[in-house]
Structure formats: C-alpha cells, structure tokens
Design a protein around this motif. Structure first.
Motif, PDB file in Angstrom:
ATOM      1  N   TRP A  31      29.646   4.100  -9.761  1.00 50.40           N
ATOM      2  CA  TRP A  31      29.229   3.044 -10.684  1.00 50.40           C
ATOM      3  C   TRP A  31      28.260   3.595 -11.731  1.00 50.40           C
ATOM      4  O   TRP A  31      28.325   3.210 -12.891  1.00 50.40           O
ATOM      5  CB  TRP A  31      28.582   1.897  -9.925  1.00 50.40           C
ATOM      6  N   ALA A  32      27.361   4.489 -11.321  1.00 45.35           N
ATOM      7  CA  ALA A  32      26.418   5.084 -12.283  1.00 45.35           C
ATOM      8  C   ALA A  32      27.173   5.934 -13.303  1.00 45.35           C
ATOM      9  O   ALA A  32      26.894   5.872 -14.504  1.00 45.35           O
ATOM     10  CB  ALA A  32      25.372   5.915 -11.545  1.00 45.35           C
ATOM     11  N   ARG A  33      28.157   6.723 -12.834  1.00 43.41           N
ATOM     12  CA  ARG A  33      28.960   7.547 -13.754  1.00 43.41           C
ATOM     13  C   ARG A  33      29.760   6.683 -14.721  1.00 43.41           C
ATOM     14  O   ARG A  33      29.921   7.028 -15.893  1.00 43.41           O
ATOM     15  CB  ARG A  33      29.919   8.447 -12.973  1.00 43.41           C
ATOM     16  N   ASP A  34      30.264   5.550 -14.224  1.00 36.83           N
ATOM     17  CA  ASP A  34      31.087   4.662 -15.041  1.00 36.83           C
ATOM     18  C   ASP A  34      30.267   3.727 -15.930  1.00 36.83           C
ATOM     19  O   ASP A  34      30.825   2.967 -16.710  1.00 36.83           O
ATOM     20  CB  ASP A  34      32.003   3.820 -14.147  1.00 36.83           C
ATOM     21  N   GLY A  35      28.940   3.746 -15.781  1.00 34.59           N
ATOM     22  CA  GLY A  35      28.088   2.876 -16.588  1.00 34.59           C
ATOM     23  C   GLY A  35      28.003   1.459 -16.072  1.00 34.59           C
ATOM     24  O   GLY A  35      27.519   0.572 -16.778  1.00 34.59           O
ATOM     25  N   ILE A  36      28.466   1.222 -14.858  1.00 35.08           N
ATOM     26  CA  ILE A  36      28.404  -0.119 -14.271  1.00 35.08           C
ATOM     27  C   ILE A  36      26.974  -0.443 -13.846  1.00 35.08           C
ATOM     28  O   ILE A  36      26.528  -1.578 -13.956  1.00 35.08           O
ATOM     29  CB  ILE A  36      29.388  -0.238 -13.086  1.00 35.08           C
ATOM     30  N   LEU A  37      26.260   0.557 -13.374  1.00 31.57           N
ATOM     31  CA  LEU A  37      24.842   0.417 -13.017  1.00 31.57           C
ATOM     32  C   LEU A  37      24.002   1.191 -14.018  1.00 31.57           C
ATOM     33  O   LEU A  37      24.493   2.145 -14.633  1.00 31.57           O
ATOM     34  CB  LEU A  37      24.575   0.998 -11.621  1.00 31.57           C
ATOM     35  N   PRO A  38      22.733   0.818 -14.150  1.00 34.53           N
ATOM     36  CA  PRO A  38      21.844   1.630 -15.000  1.00 34.53           C
ATOM     37  C   PRO A  38      21.773   3.057 -14.470  1.00 34.53           C
ATOM     38  O   PRO A  38      21.920   3.292 -13.266  1.00 34.53           O
ATOM     39  CB  PRO A  38      20.486   0.941 -14.856  1.00 34.53           C
ATOM     40  N   ALA A  39      21.539   3.981 -15.347  1.00 34.09           N
ATOM     41  CA  ALA A  39      21.448   5.387 -14.948  1.00 34.09           C
ATOM     42  C   ALA A  39      20.231   5.610 -14.054  1.00 34.09           C
ATOM     43  O   ALA A  39      19.184   5.005 -14.269  1.00 34.09           O
ATOM     44  CB  ALA A  39      21.351   6.266 -16.183  1.00 34.09           C
ATOM     45  N   PRO A  40      20.375   6.462 -13.060  1.00 38.37           N
ATOM     46  CA  PRO A  40      19.224   6.782 -12.212  1.00 38.37           C
ATOM     47  C   PRO A  40      18.265   7.712 -12.943  1.00 38.37           C
ATOM     48  O   PRO A  40      18.599   8.300 -13.976  1.00 38.37           O
ATOM     49  CB  PRO A  40      19.867   7.492 -11.014  1.00 38.37           C
ATOM     50  N   ILE A  41      17.073   7.843 -12.382  1.00 36.48           N
ATOM     51  CA  ILE A  41      16.046   8.724 -12.932  1.00 36.48           C
ATOM     52  C   ILE A  41      15.941   9.938 -12.026  1.00 36.48           C
ATOM     53  O   ILE A  41      15.847   9.806 -10.807  1.00 36.48           O
ATOM     54  CB  ILE A  41      14.690   7.994 -12.985  1.00 36.48           C
ATOM     55  N   LYS A  42      15.970  11.103 -12.621  1.00 32.60           N
ATOM     56  CA  LYS A  42      15.880  12.339 -11.859  1.00 32.60           C
ATOM     57  C   LYS A  42      14.423  12.791 -11.825  1.00 32.60           C
ATOM     58  O   LYS A  42      13.828  13.049 -12.851  1.00 32.60           O
ATOM     59  CB  LYS A  42      16.756  13.398 -12.518  1.00 32.60           C
ATOM     60  N   PHE A  43      13.838  12.854 -10.627  1.00 27.17           N
ATOM     61  CA  PHE A  43      12.456  13.265 -10.452  1.00 27.17           C
ATOM     62  C   PHE A  43      12.342  14.743 -10.105  1.00 27.17           C
ATOM     63  O   PHE A  43      11.266  15.306 -10.133  1.00 27.17           O
ATOM     64  CB  PHE A  43      11.780  12.447  -9.347  1.00 27.17           C
ATOM     65  N   GLY A  44      13.440  15.346  -9.737  1.00 28.91           N
ATOM     66  CA  GLY A  44      13.456  16.755  -9.376  1.00 28.91           C
ATOM     67  C   GLY A  44      14.884  17.167  -9.124  1.00 28.91           C
ATOM     68  O   GLY A  44      15.821  16.378  -9.282  1.00 28.91           O
ATOM     69  N   GLN A  45      15.059  18.401  -8.694  1.00 27.18           N
ATOM     70  CA  GLN A  45      16.407  18.910  -8.485  1.00 27.18           C
ATOM     71  C   GLN A  45      17.168  18.101  -7.432  1.00 27.18           C
ATOM     72  O   GLN A  45      18.361  17.879  -7.562  1.00 27.18           O
ATOM     73  CB  GLN A  45      16.341  20.375  -8.075  1.00 27.18           C
ATOM     74  N   ARG A  46      16.475  17.646  -6.404  1.00 26.39           N
ATOM     75  CA  ARG A  46      17.139  16.912  -5.328  1.00 26.39           C
ATOM     76  C   ARG A  46      16.539  15.529  -5.095  1.00 26.39           C
ATOM     77  O   ARG A  46      16.609  14.992  -3.989  1.00 26.39           O
ATOM     78  CB  ARG A  46      17.088  17.731  -4.046  1.00 26.39           C
ATOM     79  N   THR A  48      16.624  11.837  -6.893  1.00 25.53           N
ATOM     80  CA  THR A  48      17.120  10.913  -7.910  1.00 25.53           C
ATOM     81  C   THR A  48      16.919   9.497  -7.387  1.00 25.53           C
ATOM     82  O   THR A  48      17.240   9.212  -6.234  1.00 25.53           O
ATOM     83  CB  THR A  48      18.610  11.165  -8.197  1.00 25.53           C
ATOM     84  N   ARG A  49      16.385   8.635  -8.226  1.00 23.31           N
ATOM     85  CA  ARG A  49      16.092   7.262  -7.812  1.00 23.31           C
ATOM     86  C   ARG A  49      16.482   6.282  -8.910  1.00 23.31           C
ATOM     87  O   ARG A  49      16.554   6.615 -10.082  1.00 23.31           O
ATOM     88  CB  ARG A  49      14.599   7.090  -7.516  1.00 23.31           C
ATOM     89  N   TRP A  50      16.693   5.035  -8.508  1.00 25.66           N
ATOM     90  CA  TRP A  50      16.966   3.952  -9.441  1.00 25.66           C
ATOM     91  C   TRP A  50      15.722   3.092  -9.567  1.00 25.66           C
ATOM     92  O   TRP A  50      15.084   2.754  -8.569  1.00 25.66           O
ATOM     93  CB  TRP A  50      18.133   3.087  -8.959  1.00 25.66           C
ATOM     94  N   ASP A  51      15.405   2.712 -10.777  1.00 25.86           N
ATOM     95  CA  ASP A  51      14.279   1.826 -11.062  1.00 25.86           C
ATOM     96  C   ASP A  51      14.685   0.412 -10.639  1.00 25.86           C
ATOM     97  O   ASP A  51      15.659  -0.144 -11.168  1.00 25.86           O
ATOM     98  CB  ASP A  51      13.967   1.889 -12.553  1.00 25.86           C
ATOM     99  N   SER A  52      13.967  -0.173  -9.697  1.00 22.60           N
ATOM    100  CA  SER A  52      14.334  -1.500  -9.192  1.00 22.60           C
ATOM    101  C   SER A  52      14.247  -2.564 -10.292  1.00 22.60           C
ATOM    102  O   SER A  52      15.024  -3.521 -10.291  1.00 22.60           O
ATOM    103  CB  SER A  52      13.474  -1.890  -7.996  1.00 22.60           C
ATOM    104  N   ASP A  53      13.328  -2.391 -11.249  1.00 23.65           N
ATOM    105  CA  ASP A  53      13.222  -3.355 -12.350  1.00 23.65           C
ATOM    106  C   ASP A  53      14.483  -3.331 -13.214  1.00 23.65           C
ATOM    107  O   ASP A  53      14.981  -4.378 -13.625  1.00 23.65           O
ATOM    108  CB  ASP A  53      12.006  -3.043 -13.230  1.00 23.65           C
ATOM    109  N   LYS A  54      15.012  -2.143 -13.466  1.00 24.11           N
ATOM    110  CA  LYS A  54      16.240  -2.043 -14.267  1.00 24.11           C
ATOM    111  C   LYS A  54      17.431  -2.623 -13.510  1.00 24.11           C
ATOM    112  O   LYS A  54      18.316  -3.233 -14.110  1.00 24.11           O
ATOM    113  CB  LYS A  54      16.498  -0.601 -14.678  1.00 24.11           C
ATOM    114  N   LEU A  55      17.455  -2.443 -12.197  1.00 21.03           N
ATOM    115  CA  LEU A  55      18.528  -3.047 -11.401  1.00 21.03           C
ATOM    116  C   LEU A  55      18.419  -4.570 -11.436  1.00 21.03           C
ATOM    117  O   LEU A  55      19.436  -5.262 -11.544  1.00 21.03           O
ATOM    118  CB  LEU A  55      18.485  -2.537  -9.957  1.00 21.03           C
ATOM    119  N   ASP A  56      17.190  -5.092 -11.367  1.00 20.16           N
ATOM    120  CA  ASP A  56      16.987  -6.542 -11.451  1.00 20.16           C
ATOM    121  C   ASP A  56      17.483  -7.078 -12.795  1.00 20.16           C
ATOM    122  O   ASP A  56      18.157  -8.109 -12.855  1.00 20.16           O
ATOM    123  CB  ASP A  56      15.514  -6.901 -11.262  1.00 20.16           C
ATOM    124  N   GLU A  57      17.145  -6.364 -13.881  1.00 21.70           N
ATOM    125  CA  GLU A  57      17.605  -6.767 -15.217  1.00 21.70           C
ATOM    126  C   GLU A  57      19.125  -6.742 -15.293  1.00 21.70           C
ATOM    127  O   GLU A  57      19.751  -7.658 -15.842  1.00 21.70           O
ATOM    128  CB  GLU A  57      17.027  -5.837 -16.282  1.00 21.70           C
TER     129      GLU A  57
END
Length: 66
Positions: A31-46, A48-57
């Motif tokens: 879904w992230a690759r297809d643009g169905i969900l907001p893009a995750p944020i990469k904090f380091g090489q391993r 990756t997290r999703w911002d819960s506020d962006k998911l709520d929006e």
C-alpha cells in the motif's frame, strides 16, 4: 506545536500499522509503494515508521470520500 503535542506524537512500525488495518505486514508495504497509505519515515537503515497523525488524516480523507 506545544511540548505536550510533541511528546504525544507517535511513530508506528509496520506491524502496528498492519494490526490497525487488519492486514498483513506485506500488504502495508505494498500500500505504501502504491500510494494508498502515506509514505513511511525512515529513521535509519533498518528503522522505518509511520506517523500516526498522517495515518489519522488519511483515514479521515477516506471516510469523507466514501
């Protein structure tokens, strides 16, 4: 943004996002690759997290469109 709001900001791993939507982790990545969900944020090489506020929006926009 107030200090309290900054403290409450949550970043969710793929497993938690999958649990939120009732799907498997691979679906979340697709879904992230297809643009169905907001893009995750990469904090380091391993890390990756999703911002819960962006998911709520995103959820609100989907509800409004339906």
């Amino acid at each position: 943004m107030s200090d309290t709001a900054k403290q409450q900001k949550r970043f969710l791993p793929a497993k938690k996002v999958a649990d939120r939507y009732g799907v498997c982790v691979s679906t979340i990545w697709q879904w992230a690759r297809d643009g169905i969900l907001p893009a995750p944020i990469k904090f380091g090489q391993r890390c990756t997290r999703w911002d819960s506020d962006k998911l709520d929006e995103h959820d609100q926009q989907v509800k409004t469109a339906a």
